[in-house]
Motif scaffolding. Structure first.
Motif, PDB file in Angstrom:
ATOM      1  N   LYS A  99       1.271   7.778 -16.815  1.00 33.55           N
ATOM      2  CA  LYS A  99       0.681   6.448 -16.854  1.00 33.55           C
ATOM      3  C   LYS A  99       1.390   5.616 -17.918  1.00 33.55           C
ATOM      4  O   LYS A  99       1.828   6.135 -18.949  1.00 33.55           O
ATOM      5  N   SER A 130       2.108   6.703  -7.364  1.00 33.00           N
ATOM      6  CA  SER A 130       0.907   7.285  -7.959  1.00 33.00           C
ATOM      7  C   SER A 130       1.216   8.693  -8.463  1.00 33.00           C
ATOM      8  O   SER A 130       0.930   9.687  -7.801  1.00 33.00           O
ATOM      9  N   GLU A 151       0.822  -1.201   0.000  1.00 33.80           N
ATOM     10  CA  GLU A 151       0.000   0.000   0.000  1.00 33.80           C
ATOM     11  C   GLU A 151       0.863   1.260   0.000  1.00 33.80           C
ATOM     12  O   GLU A 151       0.572   2.224  -0.703  1.00 33.80           O
ATOM     13  N   ASP A 195     -12.807  -1.252 -13.368  1.00 33.61           N
ATOM     14  CA  ASP A 195     -12.569  -0.512 -12.129  1.00 33.61           C
ATOM     15  C   ASP A 195     -11.090  -0.459 -11.785  1.00 33.61           C
ATOM     16  O   ASP A 195     -10.562   0.587 -11.381  1.00 33.61           O
ATOM     17  N   ALA A 196     -10.398  -1.595 -11.939  1.00 31.15           N
ATOM     18  CA  ALA A 196      -8.967  -1.628 -11.626  1.00 31.15           C
ATOM     19  C   ALA A 196      -8.169  -0.788 -12.621  1.00 31.15           C
ATOM     20  O   ALA A 196      -7.211  -0.100 -12.248  1.00 31.15           O
ATOM     21  N   ARG A 249      -9.105   1.881 -14.229  1.00 27.49           N
ATOM     22  CA  ARG A 249      -9.298   3.318 -13.972  1.00 27.49           C
ATOM     23  C   ARG A 249      -8.303   3.856 -12.937  1.00 27.49           C
ATOM     24  O   ARG A 249      -7.912   5.016 -12.983  1.00 27.49           O
ATOM     25  N   GLN A 250      -7.888   3.007 -12.009  1.00 27.39           N
ATOM     26  CA  GLN A 250      -6.996   3.428 -10.925  1.00 27.39           C
ATOM     27  C   GLN A 250      -5.537   3.088 -11.189  1.00 27.39           C
ATOM     28  O   GLN A 250      -4.677   3.381 -10.360  1.00 27.39           O
ATOM     29  N   ALA A 251      -5.237   2.504 -12.340  1.00 26.42           N
ATOM     30  CA  ALA A 251      -3.908   1.922 -12.564  1.00 26.42           C
ATOM     31  C   ALA A 251      -2.882   2.961 -12.997  1.00 26.42           C
ATOM     32  O   ALA A 251      -3.177   3.904 -13.731  1.00 26.42           O
ATOM     33  N   ASP A 252      -1.644   2.767 -12.547  1.00 28.82           N
ATOM     34  CA  ASP A 252      -0.491   3.497 -13.075  1.00 28.82           C
ATOM     35  C   ASP A 252       0.164   2.719 -14.216  1.00 28.82           C
ATOM     36  O   ASP A 252       0.769   3.316 -15.096  1.00 28.82           O
ATOM     37  N   VAL A 306      -8.345   5.215 -18.054  1.00 31.35           N
ATOM     38  CA  VAL A 306      -7.391   5.785 -17.098  1.00 31.35           C
ATOM     39  C   VAL A 306      -7.586   7.293 -16.967  1.00 31.35           C
ATOM     40  O   VAL A 306      -7.478   7.857 -15.872  1.00 31.35           O
TER      41      VAL A 306
END
Length: 374
Positions: free
Chosen positions: A122, A118, A111, A165-166, A168-171, A358
């Protein structure tokens, strides 16, 4: 439509997937291409490699080492590089763009690590370097240790319809392989619903020659591939563990599939014929209904009326995937046919679809072109 401008770099722009990204992004209303790399063609304009781009105002090709990342405003980097080279390059790139890398990362630190990397840049990777979640499995199938295990911890497998969903939050998004896309899309919903036997899946796939890349190879010469077809990677193709990884998630347990790819004398396109064994009271019509339910609202995945099967020409040049279901003459079995364009939905188109997610854009942006036929 948002006026957001996304500044994109394409690493490996002289290959087929890189060129396809240029084709798609050049008409994307929110994208400006600011960096193009091609080590062997550094210093040239892309139109000298692909004359069809002569009307576009594009950056001059350069080597990756020549890019001054600190002085270039980049929001997203598309990596279209050979397998085995991307991990080290992405690791270095994320370091240069302000990401903190901790290769000794342990699970308990995950985490904190996510928070540290973050950053605005990207990464959308089109190679196989981050698709396999287990680095030991990667080493087994690709013949060398994973060079960025910390980044593998946070990479998201980017089969768009199954991981929105994953993503959208990914780097770091690891775009699926072309064969896996054609197989996982029809099979995952059926395994999730328990309608087919996980241990009785046979995937017979056929691909155009662009799937083998643009590098000069004797096996891809015109006289080697024209007027015939041949199987390759029989029992050992590197897409096998990728398919099994994702289908195992859908089934809720590990599984092994029989997967055989074939090369056919066309430029682009994949068609997978998949043989499955039904469970319980399921019928071929039940499978069809489940797929219609799973993909009924999807912009790019379409399930044909029961008994109809698609052809590769029906998706040529588009980001579409077509799926057909038919009853086998043998009781308790069904046949599924799935087709995609291997360098659009199987590579660059899916990469753009993931980029749209993203950056909070409608995922169809820049991908609304219909298939080309004839």
């Amino acid at each position: 439509m948002t006026t957001q401008t996304i500044r994109a770099a394409i690493l490996g722009a002289s290959g087929y997937t890189g060129a396809e990204l240029v084709r798609l992004l050049s008409r994307h209303p929110n994208v400006e291409i600011v960096v193009l790399t091609a080590d062997r063609r550094a210093g040239e304009r892309l139109e000298t490699v692909f004359p069809q781009f002569g009307a576009l105002d594009l950056p001059v090709l350069m080597s990756i080492e020549e890019v001054e990342w600190a002085g270039v405003e980049v929001d997203v980097v598309f990596c279209c590089l050979p397998h085995g080279t991307t991990q080290d390059i992405i690791r270095g790139l994320m370091h240069k763009s302000g990401h903190t890398l901790i290769d000794e990362l342990i699970v308990e630190q995950r985490e904190d690590y996510v928070a540290e990397i973050s950053k605005p840049v990207k990464i959308i990777d089109l190679s196989a370097d981050f698709r396999l979640e287990d680095v030991g499995t990667y080493a087994e199938w690709y013949g060398h240790d994973h060079l960025a295990p910390a980044l593998q911890e946070v990479a998201v497998y980017g089969l768009t319809e199954l991981a929105r969903d994953a993503i959208r939050q990914a780097d770091l998004v690891a775009c699926p392989g072309c064969y896996p896309t054609s197989a996982i899309l029809p099979l995952a919903p059926l395994l999730r619903a328990g309608l087919i036997d996980p241990d009785e899946i046979v995937i017979d796939s056929k691909s155009g020659v662009t799937g083998a890349g643009r590098a000069a190879k004797e096996a891809n010469l015109f006289t080697e591939v024209s007027t015939g077809l041949h199987a390759y990677g029989v029992g050992s193709h590197r897409h096998s563990p990728e398919i099994e990884q994702e289908l195992g998630k859908a089934a809720g347990r590990p599984l092994t599939v029989s997967f055989t790819p074939h090369l056919i004398p066309i430029n682009r396109g994949i068609l997978s014929t998949i043989y499955v064994k039904l469970t319980g009271d399921a019928s071929a019509e039940t499978l069809h209904d489940a797929l219609v339910s799973a993909y009924g609202g999807e912009p790019f995945v379409r399930v044909l009326p029961f008994g109809q099967v698609p052809a590769s020409r029906h998706v040529l040049g588009s980001n579409h995937a077509l799926i057909g279901v038919a009853a086998d003459r043998r009781s308790g079995r069904a046949i599924i046919v799935s087709t995609i364009d291997n360098i659009v939905k199987g590579a660059s188109g899916q990469a753009v679809q993931n980029m749209n997610l993203v950056f909070g854009l409608p995922e169809t942006t820049g991908l609304d072109q219909q298939p080309m036929f004839p």
